[in-house]
Design an enzyme around this catalytic site. Sequence first.
Site, PDB file in Angstrom:
ATOM      1  N   HIS A  86      40.555  39.972  33.789  1.00 39.38           N
ATOM      2  CA  HIS A  86      40.793  41.426  33.825  1.00 39.38           C
ATOM      3  C   HIS A  86      42.248  41.797  34.059  1.00 39.38           C
ATOM      4  O   HIS A  86      42.592  42.978  34.046  1.00 39.38           O
ATOM      5  CB  HIS A  86      39.936  42.077  34.908  1.00 39.38           C
ATOM      6  CG  HIS A  86      40.437  41.803  36.299  1.00 39.38           C
ATOM      7  ND1 HIS A  86      40.196  40.619  36.939  1.00 39.38           N
ATOM      8  CD2 HIS A  86      41.175  42.549  37.147  1.00 39.38           C
ATOM      9  CE1 HIS A  86      40.769  40.648  38.129  1.00 39.38           C
ATOM     10  NE2 HIS A  86      41.377  41.807  38.279  1.00 39.38           N
TER      11      HIS A  86
HETATM   12  C1  UD1 Z   1      41.979  46.789  40.205  1.00 38.49           C
HETATM   13  C2  UD1 Z   1      43.120  46.248  41.066  1.00 38.49           C
HETATM   14  C3  UD1 Z   1      43.202  44.737  40.882  1.00 38.49           C
HETATM   15  C4  UD1 Z   1      41.866  44.093  41.136  1.00 38.49           C
HETATM   16  C5  UD1 Z   1      40.823  44.732  40.221  1.00 38.49           C
HETATM   17  C6  UD1 Z   1      39.455  44.144  40.432  1.00 38.49           C
HETATM   18  C7  UD1 Z   1      45.070  47.741  41.371  1.00 38.49           C
HETATM   19  C8  UD1 Z   1      46.464  47.987  40.964  1.00 38.49           C
HETATM   20  N1  UD1 Z   1      44.411  46.804  40.662  1.00 38.49           N
HETATM   21  O1  UD1 Z   1      42.328  46.550  38.841  1.00 38.49           O
HETATM   22  O2  UD1 Z   1      44.143  44.218  41.813  1.00 38.49           O
HETATM   23  O3  UD1 Z   1      41.959  42.706  40.881  1.00 38.49           O
HETATM   24  O4  UD1 Z   1      40.790  46.133  40.529  1.00 38.49           O
HETATM   25  O5  UD1 Z   1      38.526  44.760  39.591  1.00 38.49           O
HETATM   26  O6  UD1 Z   1      44.592  48.336  42.312  1.00 38.49           O
HETATM   27  N2  UD1 Z   1      36.958  51.179  35.241  1.00 38.49           N
HETATM   28  C9  UD1 Z   1      35.662  51.546  35.014  1.00 38.49           C
HETATM   29  N3  UD1 Z   1      34.821  51.612  36.068  1.00 38.49           N
HETATM   30  C10 UD1 Z   1      35.204  51.333  37.340  1.00 38.49           C
HETATM   31  C11 UD1 Z   1      36.534  50.963  37.569  1.00 38.49           C
HETATM   32  C12 UD1 Z   1      37.400  50.880  36.505  1.00 38.49           C
HETATM   33  O7  UD1 Z   1      35.266  51.809  33.880  1.00 38.49           O
HETATM   34  O8  UD1 Z   1      34.372  51.413  38.264  1.00 38.49           O
HETATM   35  C13 UD1 Z   1      37.873  51.062  34.078  1.00 38.49           C
HETATM   36  C14 UD1 Z   1      38.690  52.302  33.843  1.00 38.49           C
HETATM   37  O9  UD1 Z   1      38.873  52.452  32.489  1.00 38.49           O
HETATM   38  C15 UD1 Z   1      40.016  51.981  34.484  1.00 38.49           C
HETATM   39  C16 UD1 Z   1      40.120  50.483  34.229  1.00 38.49           C
HETATM   40  O10 UD1 Z   1      38.771  49.994  34.309  1.00 38.49           O
HETATM   41  O11 UD1 Z   1      41.032  52.704  33.923  1.00 38.49           O
HETATM   42  C17 UD1 Z   1      40.933  49.752  35.235  1.00 38.49           C
HETATM   43  O12 UD1 Z   1      40.525  50.071  36.557  1.00 38.49           O
HETATM   44  P1  UD1 Z   1      41.611  50.088  37.777  1.00 38.49           P
HETATM   45  O13 UD1 Z   1      40.910  50.280  39.068  1.00 38.49           O
HETATM   46  O14 UD1 Z   1      42.721  50.988  37.423  1.00 38.49           O
HETATM   47  O15 UD1 Z   1      42.235  48.668  37.717  1.00 38.49           O
HETATM   48  P2  UD1 Z   1      41.559  47.254  37.640  1.00 38.49           P
HETATM   49  O16 UD1 Z   1      41.992  46.610  36.387  1.00 38.49           O
HETATM   50  O17 UD1 Z   1      40.092  47.313  37.938  1.00 38.49           O
END
Ligand code: UD1
Length: 379
Positions: A213
């Site tokens: 991821h």
């Molecule tokens: C975040 C953390 C990362 C961690 C990861 C675990 C930061 C900078 N990054 O990254 O360190 O390893 O979580 O998962 O804090 N989304 C969904 N549903 C959710 C959450 C996210 O659909 O419940 C999608 C959204 O499109 C979002 C994307 O995933 O924009 C990324 O989510 P985000 O929390 O921004 O970063 P992660 O890549 O999950």
Amino acid sequence: MKKLVLVAGARPNFMKIAPILRATDNHEDLQAILVHTGQHYDENMSEAFFSDLGIKKPDYHLEVGSGTHAVQTAKIMVGFEEVCLREKPDMVVVVGDVNSTIAAGLVAKKLSVKLAHIEAGLRSRDRRMPEEINRLATDAISDIFFTTEDSGTQNLLAEGHPQESIFFVGHVMIDNLFYQLRKINDKNAVTPFARSLKERLSKVEKYLCMTLHRPSNVDDKVVLTEILKTVNDVAMEVPVVFPCHPRTRHRIEEFGLEKLFSENGTSSTSDQCGLIITDPLSYNDFLYIWKGCSVVLTDSGGLQEETTALGVPCLTLRMNTERPITVEVGTNILVGNDMKKLRLEIAKAIDGNRKHGYVPDLWDGSASERIVRHILRHL
Ligand code: UD1
């Protein structure tokens, strides 16, 4: 009575908060308020973890959701400031390196509330990683630091933090791992889906698990395509279970890479082999599957450590790691995005020519209790 506010926001925080909450329950002179920022919000990225890990319902849910880094961090700060003004905690406790960690930390310090950072001092030295910025900034303003390995302690000392503010305590995530391992012996702790997947995998001698991821692996079309093609090839011989993070799922769709896989989510016509893509799995379900696999392929921070704790080989698809102990004494090997090396190391692990390691000091299941005792002394 002393009041702690504990902050959790994203999936890797939940495993670290669960054992700390259990440890605070053992101390009548401590009240723990739990804040969920809502950085992760899908059922299988959040609620499923609360339920598997036995975490109480949050006292506050900020429901910030996704957004750019600035939007997400700012929304958490606004919501968290209200909580702190209302609760007037003696200390705010943050874990790990996600956006929720730095956002809550900044709020606490601007209100002159003491700040404790759990899993402090880890450094990848790669400032392109958003987490590295979060780690550096959180440690710059924290009052007390709990480290999981000696590199964390040494980094903090080198950055000028006083020795008496740093406590090497082991790892709360490993407390959680050992606790959950005991729970999954009870078949009711895993879902029928995971049980039937395991049943299917038990028909083959060996299988692999993969998580992916990190923006550096999934946001670049060329890099993601190379990884998926390589793993897809491997999966023709040995099944690979791939619970797919929402970020990765979005990129696969955006880059039109679904054509690599057949419609039922597996890349092979054979019953047993293929790339088995699933939605993100709950903690217990995934543990139930990966603990028995031949090798884990990952870019997660936590899995590098959990595989070391259980002696399962791990190949990390990153150029660096902020958790060097997993490479020095554990089962972790960094393969970067060198696909030849990835194939070679997978082949070695499958042939039984795998990397052995030992469990790092103090990764013994009691880190949370040590932390709570240090916090009480500090307050
Ligand atoms: C975040 C953390 C990362 C961690 C990861 C675990 C930061 C900078 N990054 O990254 O360190 O390893 O979580 O998962 O804090 N989304 C969904 N549903 C959710 C959450 C996210 O659909 O419940 C999608 C959204 O499109 C979002 C994307 O995933 O924009 C990324 O989510 P985000 O929390 O921004 O970063 P992660 O890549 O999950």
